[in-house]
Design an enzyme around this catalytic site. Structure first.
Site, short mmCIF file in Angstrom:
data_model
loop_
_atom_site.label_atom_id
_atom_site.label_comp_id
_atom_site.label_asym_id
_atom_site.label_seq_id
_atom_site.Cartn_x
_atom_site.Cartn_y
_atom_site.Cartn_z
NE ARG A 169 -39.87 4.56 -19.44
CZ ARG A 169 -39.24 4.03 -20.49
NH1 ARG A 169 -39.80 3.07 -21.20
NH2 ARG A 169 -38.05 4.47 -20.85
CB SER B 160 -39.82 7.83 -23.93
OG SER B 160 -40.85 6.85 -24.06
CE LYS C 191 -40.42 -4.17 -26.17
NZ LYS C 191 -39.31 -3.71 -25.33
CG ASP C 192 -40.89 -2.13 -21.08
OD1 ASP C 192 -40.11 -2.87 -21.70
OD2 ASP C 192 -41.12 -0.95 -21.39
CB THR D 100 -29.64 -5.00 -30.59
OG1 THR D 100 -30.83 -5.40 -29.89
CG2 THR D 100 -28.57 -6.06 -30.38
CB SER E 57 -32.79 -7.11 -26.99
OG SER E 57 -33.23 -8.42 -27.15
NE ARG F 27 -36.67 -10.29 -27.88
CZ ARG F 27 -36.79 -9.59 -28.99
NH1 ARG F 27 -36.85 -10.20 -30.16
NH2 ARG F 27 -36.87 -8.26 -28.96
NE ARG F 28 -35.05 -6.13 -30.97
CZ ARG F 28 -35.41 -4.98 -30.43
NH1 ARG F 28 -34.51 -4.21 -29.83
NH2 ARG F 28 -36.66 -4.58 -30.47
NE ARG G 222 -30.75 1.47 -21.91
CZ ARG G 222 -30.79 1.86 -20.65
NH1 ARG G 222 -29.87 1.48 -19.80
NH2 ARG G 222 -31.78 2.62 -20.23
N GLY G 223 -31.10 4.08 -24.95
CA GLY G 223 -31.76 5.34 -25.27
C GLY G 223 -33.11 5.12 -25.91
CG ASN G 224 -35.58 8.57 -26.79
OD1 ASN G 224 -35.02 8.65 -27.88
ND2 ASN G 224 -35.75 9.62 -26.01
CB VAL G 225 -37.53 5.19 -30.86
CG1 VAL G 225 -37.48 5.01 -32.38
CG2 VAL G 225 -38.22 3.99 -30.21
NE ARG H 9 -33.10 2.03 -28.01
CZ ARG H 9 -33.56 0.87 -27.57
NH1 ARG H 9 -33.62 -0.16 -28.38
NH2 ARG H 9 -33.97 0.73 -26.33
CB CYS I 179 -37.21 -9.00 -19.97
SG CYS I 179 -38.98 -9.24 -20.08
#
Length: 527
Positions: A13, A15, A83-84, A131, A133, A135-136, A153-156, A159, A248
Site C-alpha cells: 500500500r 501510506s 493484523k490486517d 479510535t 477499533s 477492540r480499543r 479514520r485515516g493514516n497515522v 489521525r 477483525c
C-alpha cells in the site's frame, strides 16, 4: 518460478507506514543478497473512508488487491501489517516469513489542555477519544465509562492532524506505527498502555511477508529473515481469532508472549464496541490445544461461580463488580480489617531531603495526603499496583513508577534501579512488611513514616461464596482465625505476600497476573 537473480517486485500500500514496512523488508532482502523494487497498489480500504475501520479491517479490504497481483505474477512478494490479514490465506498464497515484533503497546495521545492527572489514563472527565477499533473502544470504556469514544479514520499522520485540529481530546494509536515513522509527539501528553493492560489485536506490531505457494526457492531463501519464535506466538493469537469467527471487526484482543520459559496469553473479548469485555489470562508451557482452551473459556455455556467474596469494599462502578455482575455473579464485598490514622500531623522538615515517596497501598496514599504534606521541592512517586496509582492521581500527582507485578520482590528490584542511592520516604502501616525496602542498596536512605494502623474486625461473618478473594495478608489471617474453608471454595490471592500467608496455612490459591481489579477479575474468570 522466477529466478532470484532478477530484481523482485514487492507489492505494498502507499501510506507512509506501509512504505516504511516495505522498505524495511527490501533492506532485509538486500542483507541476504536479494534485490527488490516497490510497486504501490491501492486497496479498497484506501478508497473507502466513510466507513468505520472495523467494518473493513480483517476482511481483506487492505490486502485483497495486493494478493490478486501476487497471484497474477505481477508482484513477487507482498508486505502486510500482519493484523490486517484474514486468518485464512487465499488458495495459492502463503506467509513465508514474519518480522520481529515491534512493541505492541497502545498510545493514548492527549491534547495538553485536555489532561486531567486526577483521572485514570489522564484524559479529562467525559473527554472525546478517537479510535478506529471496537477492540480499543470496549477496553477503554471498561476502565473509563465516562469517555465519549468516536470513530477515527485515516493514516497515522491524518489521525494526528485531526487531534491537532481539536476534533478530539485524545486519540489512540498503535505504538508500533508511531515508532516506525519516528514521529515527534512532544506537543501531546502521552499515556502508554502496555499489551498486558490494553490487549492488542492478534499479530499487532508484526509484518507478514506473503508469496506464492509454489515459489519454493524464494520460500527457502526467506527463512534467513523469518522469526520462528514470533510465528509460534502469532499462531496462537490468529487461531483464537479464527475460532471466534475470524473478522477483525470483532472486539477481540489476544496477545501471546514468552516469559521466563512459559507462554503467557492475554485475551479480551466483548460482544460489541459498547459491551463490557471479558478477560482471561493463561500461563502454560504447552501450546498444543491452547487456542481451543482459551475460546472454551468464553463459551456462552460455561459455568460461572454463583457467588464471589472479596475482602474489600467495592464502589458501584468498580471494574471487578461490573466484570462479575455482567454474568449474574453475586458479590459479597466487605473488609475483615479497619484502618485508622496513627498521626494527625508530622514535621515537614523530614521532606527536605526526600527524593522519592513510595506507597505500597492505597490506604498509605490516602492517610499520607490527609496530613496535607508540603513538599519544599519536586519529588518522584512510586506506587504498588493501579489501586494506589488511582488514589495518587485523585490527590493530583502522577507516579514516576508503578509496580504492576504480584511479586513484591520483582517490584523491589525494578524500583531499586530508579531509586538506589537516593532518599526514599515510605508512608505506610505502623508495622510495615518492608518488602520494597529490602531491594534497595545500602547507600539508599530509607525513612519510614507510619500513617495508619490496621485493626482486625472480629465480628466479620464467614462467607458461603464459591470463590474467596483476599486482598491483603491481614485479611487472610483474620478470616481463617475465625472461619474454616469449605471444600468447594476456591481462593484467589491478590499478590505473593498474601499468597505466602495462605502457604503458611497450607491453603491452595490462584494468583492473578496483576495486583488490581482487572487482574482479580481475570483470575476469577480463569478458575
Amino acid at each position: 518460478m522466477h529466478s532470484l537473480e532478477r530484481k523482485l517486485v514487492i507489492g505494498t500500500r502507499g501510506s507512509d507506514l506501509a512504505l516504511w514496512q516495505a522498505n524495511f523488508v527490501k533492506s532485509e532482502l538486500a542483507s541476504i543478497g536479494i534485490t527488490a523494487e516497490l510497486k504501490i497498489i491501492k486497496t479498497q480500504g484506501d478508497r473507502i473512508l466513510n466507513l468505520s475501520f472495523d467494518k473493513l479491517e480483517g476482511k481483506g479490504f487492505f490486502t485483497k488487491e495486493i494478493e490478486e497481483e501476487l497471484l497474477a505474477g505481477k508482484v513477487d512478494i507482498a508486505v502486510h501489517s500482519h493484523k490486517d490479514l484474514p486468518t485464512e490465506n487465499p488458495p495459492g498464497l502463503i506467509i513465508a516469513a514474519v518480522s520481529e515484533r515491534e512493541d505492541p503497546s497502545e498510545l493514548l495521545l492527549i491534547l495538553k489542555d485536555c489532561v486531567d492527572v486526577h483521572q485514570k489514563l489522564s484524559v479529562k472527565f467525559g473527554g472525546r477519544v478517537g479510535t478506529s477499533s471496537n477492540r480499543r473502544r470496549a477496553q477503554l470504556l471498561a476502565v473509563r465509562p465516562d469517555l465519549e469514544v468516536d470513530d477515527l479514520r485515516g493514516n497515522v499522520n491524518t489521525r494526528i492532524q485531526k487531534l491537532r485540529d481539536e476534533s478530539y481530546d485524545a486519540i489512540m494509536l498503535a505504538k508500533a506505527g508511531v515508532a516506525r515513522l519516528g514521529l515527534d509527539l512532544s506537543e501531546f501528553m502521552i499515556e502508554e498502555l502496555p499489551p498486558t493492560e490494553l490487549i492488542p489485536a492478534p499479530a499487532q506490531g508484526v509484518m507478514a511477508i506473503q508469496i506464492r505457494e509454489n515459489d519454493h526457492e524464494l520460500f527457502e531463501r526467506l527463512q534467513a529473515i523469518n522469526r520462528p519464535d514470533v510465528a509460534e506466538q502469532l499462531a496462537v493469537e490468529r487461531k483464537v481469532l479464527n475460532l471466534f469467527g475470524g473478522g477483525c471487526h470483532l472486539p477481540l484482543g489476544c496477545y501471546c508472549r514468552k516469559h521466563e520459559g512459559s507462554f503467557q496469553v492475554f485475551t479480551s473479548k466483548a460482544d460489541d464496541g459498547e459491551g463490557f469485555p471479558d478477560r482471561l489470562f493463561i500461563q502454560t508451557n504447552e501450546l498444543e490445544g491452547l487456542p481451543e482452551k482459551i475460546v472454551a473459556r468464553f463459551s456462552k455455556d460455561r459455568k460461572f461461580p454463583s457467588k464471589v467474596f472479596i475482602s474489600r469494599e467495592l464502589g458501584a462502578h468498580s471494574y471487578f463488580r461490573r466484570a462479575l455482575e455482567k454474568h449474574g455473579i453475586q458479590i459479597e464485598a466487605w473488609s475483615l480489617i479497619r484502618t485508622v490514622p496513627v498521626i494527625n500531623r508530622f514535621d515537614s522538615y523530614i521532606l527536605r531531603s526526600v527524593e522519592w515517596v513510595f506507597f505500597t497501598s492505597k490506604n498509605a496514599v490516602e492517610y499520607f495526603f490527609q496530613l496535607e504534606p508540603q513538599f519544599p521541592h519536586p519529588v518522584k512517586f512510586g506506587v504498588m499496583g493501579s489501586g494506589s496509582e488511582d488514589m495518587l492521581r485523585k490527590n493530583g500527582y502522577f507516579p514516576a513508577y508503578v509496580g504492576q507485578s504480584t511479586d513484591t520482590a520483582e517490584v523491589a528490584r525494578e524500583f531499586a534501579k530508579l531509586a538506589n542511592g537516593t532518599t526514599v520516604l515510605f508512608p505506610g502501616a505502623e508495622n510495615p512488611m518492608r518488602s520494597i525496602h529490602q531491594g534497595l542498596s545500602a547507600d539508599t536512605k530509607i525513612i519510614d513514616l507510619p500513617v495508619y494502623e490496621t485493626v482486625l474486625d472480629e465480628t466479620a461473618p464467614a462467607s458461603s461464596a464459591d470463590v474467596l478473594v483476599f486482598t491483603s495478608p491481614s485479611n487472610v489471617e483474620n478470616y481463617f482465625e475465625h472461619h474454616l474453608l469449605d471444600n468447594h471454595q476456591q481462593i484467589v490471592a491478590i499478590g505473593k505476600s498474601t499468597g505466602r500467608t495462605l502457604d503458611g496455612m497450607n491453603i491452595k490459591y490462584t494468583l492473578p497476573f496483576s495486583p488490581d481489579e482487572i487482574g482479580l477479575a481475570e483470575a476469577v474468570f480463569g478458575l
